[in-house]
Each structure stands twice: as structure tokens, then as C-alpha cells.
Design an enzyme around this catalytic site. Structure first.
Site, PDB file in Angstrom:
ATOM      1  N   ASP A  69       1.115  -1.039  -0.546  1.00 14.65           N
ATOM      2  CA  ASP A  69      -0.015   0.292   0.146  1.00 14.65           C
ATOM      3  C   ASP A  69       1.108   1.277  -0.030  1.00 14.65           C
ATOM      4  O   ASP A  69       1.220   1.993   0.778  1.00 14.65           O
ATOM      5  CB  ASP A  69      -1.170   0.038   1.523  1.00 14.65           C
ATOM      6  CG  ASP A  69      -1.720   1.568   1.353  1.00 14.65           C
ATOM      7  OD1 ASP A  69      -1.131   2.449   0.315  1.00 14.65           O
ATOM      8  OD2 ASP A  69      -2.778   1.807   2.377  1.00 14.65           O
ATOM      9  N   SER A 148      -1.983  13.731 -14.800  1.00 19.19           N
ATOM     10  CA  SER A 148      -3.158  14.102 -14.985  1.00 19.19           C
ATOM     11  C   SER A 148      -2.667  15.452 -15.246  1.00 19.19           C
ATOM     12  O   SER A 148      -2.200  16.523 -14.720  1.00 19.19           O
ATOM     13  CB  SER A 148      -3.816  13.164 -13.750  1.00 19.19           C
ATOM     14  OG  SER A 148      -5.218  13.645 -15.128  1.00 19.19           O
ATOM     15  N   TYR A 162      -8.790  14.466  -6.032  1.00 19.78           N
ATOM     16  CA  TYR A 162      -7.919  13.919  -7.314  1.00 19.78           C
ATOM     17  C   TYR A 162      -6.978  15.438  -8.053  1.00 19.78           C
ATOM     18  O   TYR A 162      -6.049  15.132  -8.606  1.00 19.78           O
ATOM     19  CB  TYR A 162      -8.492  13.082  -8.357  1.00 19.78           C
ATOM     20  CG  TYR A 162      -8.117  12.402  -9.911  1.00 19.78           C
ATOM     21  CD1 TYR A 162      -7.429  11.437  -9.199  1.00 19.78           C
ATOM     22  CD2 TYR A 162      -8.417  13.065 -10.649  1.00 19.78           C
ATOM     23  CE1 TYR A 162      -6.284  11.159 -10.448  1.00 19.78           C
ATOM     24  CE2 TYR A 162      -7.630  12.682 -11.600  1.00 19.78           C
ATOM     25  CZ  TYR A 162      -5.936  11.138 -11.962  1.00 19.78           C
ATOM     26  OH  TYR A 162      -5.733  11.005 -12.633  1.00 19.78           O
ATOM     27  N   LYS A 166      -3.174  15.815  -8.442  1.00 15.72           N
ATOM     28  CA  LYS A 166      -2.384  16.093  -9.517  1.00 15.72           C
ATOM     29  C   LYS A 166      -2.292  17.497  -9.678  1.00 15.72           C
ATOM     30  O   LYS A 166      -0.652  17.237 -10.038  1.00 15.72           O
ATOM     31  CB  LYS A 166      -3.143  14.590 -10.419  1.00 15.72           C
ATOM     32  CG  LYS A 166      -3.395  14.102 -10.223  1.00 15.72           C
ATOM     33  CD  LYS A 166      -2.640  13.009 -10.365  1.00 15.72           C
ATOM     34  CE  LYS A 166      -2.989  11.817 -10.838  1.00 15.72           C
ATOM     35  NZ  LYS A 166      -2.461  10.388 -10.903  1.00 15.72           N
TER      36      LYS A 166
HETATM   37  P1  NAD Z   1      -6.807   1.581 -12.458  1.00 21.07           P
HETATM   38  O1  NAD Z   1      -7.752   1.543 -11.438  1.00 21.07           O
HETATM   39  O2  NAD Z   1      -7.173   0.461 -13.084  1.00 21.07           O
HETATM   40  O3  NAD Z   1      -5.056   1.286 -11.900  1.00 21.07           O
HETATM   41  C1  NAD Z   1      -4.584   1.495 -10.976  1.00 21.07           C
HETATM   42  C2  NAD Z   1      -4.111   0.477 -10.040  1.00 21.07           C
HETATM   43  O4  NAD Z   1      -2.984   1.325  -8.961  1.00 21.07           O
HETATM   44  C3  NAD Z   1      -5.275  -0.748  -9.378  1.00 21.07           C
HETATM   45  O5  NAD Z   1      -4.264  -2.293  -9.819  1.00 21.07           O
HETATM   46  C4  NAD Z   1      -4.738  -0.618  -8.225  1.00 21.07           C
HETATM   47  O6  NAD Z   1      -5.255  -1.911  -7.418  1.00 21.07           O
HETATM   48  C5  NAD Z   1      -3.746   0.019  -8.319  1.00 21.07           C
HETATM   49  N1  NAD Z   1      -3.583   0.857  -6.385  1.00 21.07           N
HETATM   50  C6  NAD Z   1      -4.320   1.980  -5.985  1.00 21.07           C
HETATM   51  N2  NAD Z   1      -4.906   2.242  -4.896  1.00 21.07           N
HETATM   52  C7  NAD Z   1      -3.239   1.230  -5.034  1.00 21.07           C
HETATM   53  C8  NAD Z   1      -2.053   1.871  -3.255  1.00 21.07           C
HETATM   54  N3  NAD Z   1      -2.776   2.488  -2.313  1.00 21.07           N
HETATM   55  N4  NAD Z   1      -1.197   1.418  -3.064  1.00 21.07           N
HETATM   56  C9  NAD Z   1      -1.339  -0.025  -4.839  1.00 21.07           C
HETATM   57  N5  NAD Z   1      -1.428   0.195  -5.598  1.00 21.07           N
HETATM   58  C10 NAD Z   1      -2.637   1.059  -5.296  1.00 21.07           C
HETATM   59  O7  NAD Z   1      -6.630   3.108 -12.519  1.00 21.07           O
HETATM   60  P2  NAD Z   1      -5.832   4.011 -14.064  1.00 21.07           P
HETATM   61  O8  NAD Z   1      -6.675   4.211 -14.952  1.00 21.07           O
HETATM   62  O9  NAD Z   1      -4.413   2.465 -14.846  1.00 21.07           O
HETATM   63  O10 NAD Z   1      -4.895   4.890 -14.168  1.00 21.07           O
HETATM   64  C11 NAD Z   1      -3.537   4.556 -13.642  1.00 21.07           C
HETATM   65  C12 NAD Z   1      -2.554   6.251 -12.973  1.00 21.07           C
HETATM   66  O11 NAD Z   1      -2.612   7.030 -14.381  1.00 21.07           O
HETATM   67  C13 NAD Z   1      -2.661   6.356 -12.619  1.00 21.07           C
HETATM   68  O12 NAD Z   1      -2.209   7.691 -10.972  1.00 21.07           O
HETATM   69  C14 NAD Z   1      -4.298   7.594 -12.684  1.00 21.07           C
HETATM   70  O13 NAD Z   1      -4.335   9.247 -11.932  1.00 21.07           O
HETATM   71  C15 NAD Z   1      -3.621   7.817 -14.069  1.00 21.07           C
HETATM   72  N6  NAD Z   1      -4.508   8.600 -14.950  1.00 21.07           N
HETATM   73  C16 NAD Z   1      -5.679   7.664 -15.861  1.00 21.07           C
HETATM   74  C17 NAD Z   1      -6.501   8.102 -16.447  1.00 21.07           C
HETATM   75  C18 NAD Z   1      -7.070   7.392 -16.982  1.00 21.07           C
HETATM   76  O14 NAD Z   1      -7.891   7.981 -18.239  1.00 21.07           O
HETATM   77  N7  NAD Z   1      -7.822   5.964 -17.221  1.00 21.07           N
HETATM   78  C19 NAD Z   1      -6.255   9.598 -16.846  1.00 21.07           C
HETATM   79  C20 NAD Z   1      -5.469  10.666 -16.209  1.00 21.07           C
HETATM   80  C21 NAD Z   1      -4.376  10.090 -15.104  1.00 21.07           C
END
Ligand code: NAD
Length: 260
Positions: A69, A148, A162, A166
Site C-alpha cells: 500500500d 494527469s 484528485y 495531481k
Molecule cells: P486503475 O484504477 O485501473 O489502476 C490503478 C492501480 O493502482 C490498481 O492496480 C490499484 O490496485 C493500484 N493501487 C491503487 N491504490 C494503491 C495503493 N495505495 N498502493 C498500491 N497500489 C494501489 O487506474 P488507471 O486508469 O490505470 O490509472 C493509472 C494512473 O494513471 C493513475 O495515476 C491515474 O491517476 C492516471 N491517469 C489515468 C487516466 C485514465 O484515463 N485512465 C487519466 C489521467 C491519469
């Protein structure tokens, strides 16, 4: 990526990816593993992280899984200590895990704010502080963060907590880059736009995805690989003179001056 970089581009390098069990993090894990890196997937979802490691190992890549975590400083310290003990180095840290439940502004309470800031903004401090002595001893390293466009550039209803985290991360990137430059450690980030991941699926159905895609100048949602490509570039030797920066990867979504 395999066409641009040699399959041994990151051979001998140890890469830690938080939140690598799914979505963008998984694409980042796969990219570094396929370019020869020894990748450690650190995720809250222990079983899923282990499945990722097992599957990539069966394909001939070097991937290990750790349960962590990353909002808890002690767990990050223990993880980095274990990496130092087992692999004797740590070259690239990608903080990708994030917490982002859609929550109406007036419903954002202290526990939610605390958890969001811990995972998204405080973890980069913990990770960088834990990795710095080892990277310094090695003569350098790369810290990379999935930021992000939400926060630094735009807003999305229900994501004030959020967005603040970011925007804070981008400040962290600049400040840490300045202080760690004397040790050969670069600190950079990637700002994704709308990327197709399990988390995105929570925002809406395929119909919503299609309407979002229609407003992206390049005509599609992003994929995890689009973000992984930017991460690989920033971790590669060709980016050795880049620090304190973030790259927007959004298919041009932020470009239109007005939406007609
Ligand atoms: P997701 O929720 O699909 O995956 C996130 C992963 O992080 C999961 O496997 C989860 O178990 C893990 N996680 C969450 N909290 C945790 C913790 N405390 N310790 C360890 N692991 C933890 O998310 P995603 O869409 O793949 O996003 C990944 C990154 O990209 C994030 O930083 C998100 O802010 C950023 N992001 C995503 C998008 C999008 O459109 N998907 C857009 C902008 C930014």
C-alpha cells in the site's frame, strides 16, 4: 516500442512500478519488461500483481510482484529495502498508483481527502526519499510519475480531491528534480488524457467512451501503451537532459480553444 528501442535497452536495470497490476501501470510493466528491465510490480491487489508477474515470467521476461500500500511510508521503506537486499540496485521508479473515486464536491470529507492525498501526492515523497540513497550510490536514477491533465490543466466534475493531488504532483516533480539533479537523478511525469483502463470503465459505458473519442482530435481514447511509451522515453538515455517536466499524452484533447 520494440521497433524503436532494442529488446535489451533496459537490461540490468531494476524498475519499480506502483499500481502495476492493471490499466496504465500494467502497460508500463509490460513495456519495461519487454525492453529487458527487471520489473517489480507493487500493488494493493496482491493476487492480480502476482498473476501479471507469473504471466510475463512465463513469456521469458523478468517480473516480480510485491504487495504494497504505497500510501503507507513504512511499507514503501520496507519494499525499497527488500529491493536493495535482493537486487542490489534500483534504477527507475514509476509511481503510477492512484485513488480517484468520483465524489461530489460537498461530499469530499477528511478521510477521502486524506486517502487521495496519501496515495497520489504523498507516496511520491515516500518513494523518492526511500530510493534516493541507492540511486545516489549508483550515480543516478529516474523517478517517473503518472500525473494527469485533470488538475494541472483541466477540471472534471467530482474529482476536486484528485485534481488537487495531481496539480500537487506536478509541483513535486519540479521541486524534487531541482534538488536531486546534483545526484544524477531526473524526475519527470506524464499527464494522460482519457485512457481506456478498468478505472475509466467505472466512469461510464462504451457509449460514453465513443462520445469522448469523438471529441479527441486524434479520434480515439488513449491506451495504456500510449502512456507507457512516454514513460520509456523519459527513462531512456535519450532523455537524460530532461528533468522537472511533464508530457501531456491526450490525443490532442486539450488543443481546441472552444468546443463547437
Ligand atoms: P486503475 O484504477 O485501473 O489502476 C490503478 C492501480 O493502482 C490498481 O492496480 C490499484 O490496485 C493500484 N493501487 C491503487 N491504490 C494503491 C495503493 N495505495 N498502493 C498500491 N497500489 C494501489 O487506474 P488507471 O486508469 O490505470 O490509472 C493509472 C494512473 O494513471 C493513475 O495515476 C491515474 O491517476 C492516471 N491517469 C489515468 C487516466 C485514465 O484515463 N485512465 C487519466 C489521467 C491519469
Amino acid at each position: 516500442m520494440e521497433r524503436l528501442f532494442s529488446p535489451t535497452a533496459f537490461q540490468g536495470q531494476v524498475v519499480l512500478v506502483t499500481g502495476g497490476a492493471q490499466g496504465i501501470g500494467l502497460a508500463i510493466v509490460e513495456a519495461f519488461a519487454k525492453l529487458g528491465g527487471l520489473v517489480i510490480v507493487a500493488d494493493l491487489q496482491r493476487q492480480k500483481a502476482q498473476q501479471v508477474a507469473t504471466s510475463l515470467t512465463e513469456q521469458g521476461y523478468h517480473v516480480d510482484a510485491e504487495s504494497c500500500d504505497c500510501s503507507v511510508q513504512q511499507q514503501i521503506r520496507a519494499l525499497v529495502t527488500k529491493i536493495e537486499r535482493e537486487y542490489h540496485r534500483l534504477d527507475i521508479v514509476v509511481h503510477n498508483a492512484a485513488y480517484f473515486p468520483l465524489t461530489e464536491f460537498m461530499q469530499i470529507d477528511e478521510p477521502l481527502l486524506q486517502k487521495t492525498l496519501s496515495v497520489n501526492l504523498m507516496a511520491p515523497f515516500y518513494l523518492t526519499q526511500a530510493a534516493q540513497p541507492l540511486m545516489k550510490k549508483q550515480g543516478g536514477g529516474r523517478i517517473l510519475i503518472t500525473s494527469s491533465v485533470t488538475g494541472p490543466k483541466v477540471a472534471y466534475p467530482g474529482l476536486a480531491h484528485y485534481a488537487a493531488s495531481k496539480a500537487g504532483v506536478n509541483g513535486f516533480i519540479k521541486a524534487a528534480a531541482l534538488e536531486l539533479a546534483p545526484f544524477g537523478i531526473t524526475v519527470n511525469g506524464v499527464e494522460p488524457g482519457m485512457i481506456r483502463t478498468p478505472a475509466m470503465a467505472n466512469l461510464g459505458d462504451e457509449q460514453l467512451n465513443q462520445s469522448i473519442a469523438r471529441n479527441v482530435p486524434l479520434g480515439r481514447l488513449g491506451e495504456g501503451q500510449d502512456i507507457a511509451a512516454a514513460m520509456v522515453f523519459l527513462a531512456s538515455p535519450v532523455a537524460s537532459y530532461i528533468t522537472g517536466q511533464t508530457i501531456v499524452v491526450d490525443g490532442g484533447a486539450l488543443l481546441p480553444e472552444t468546443t463547437i
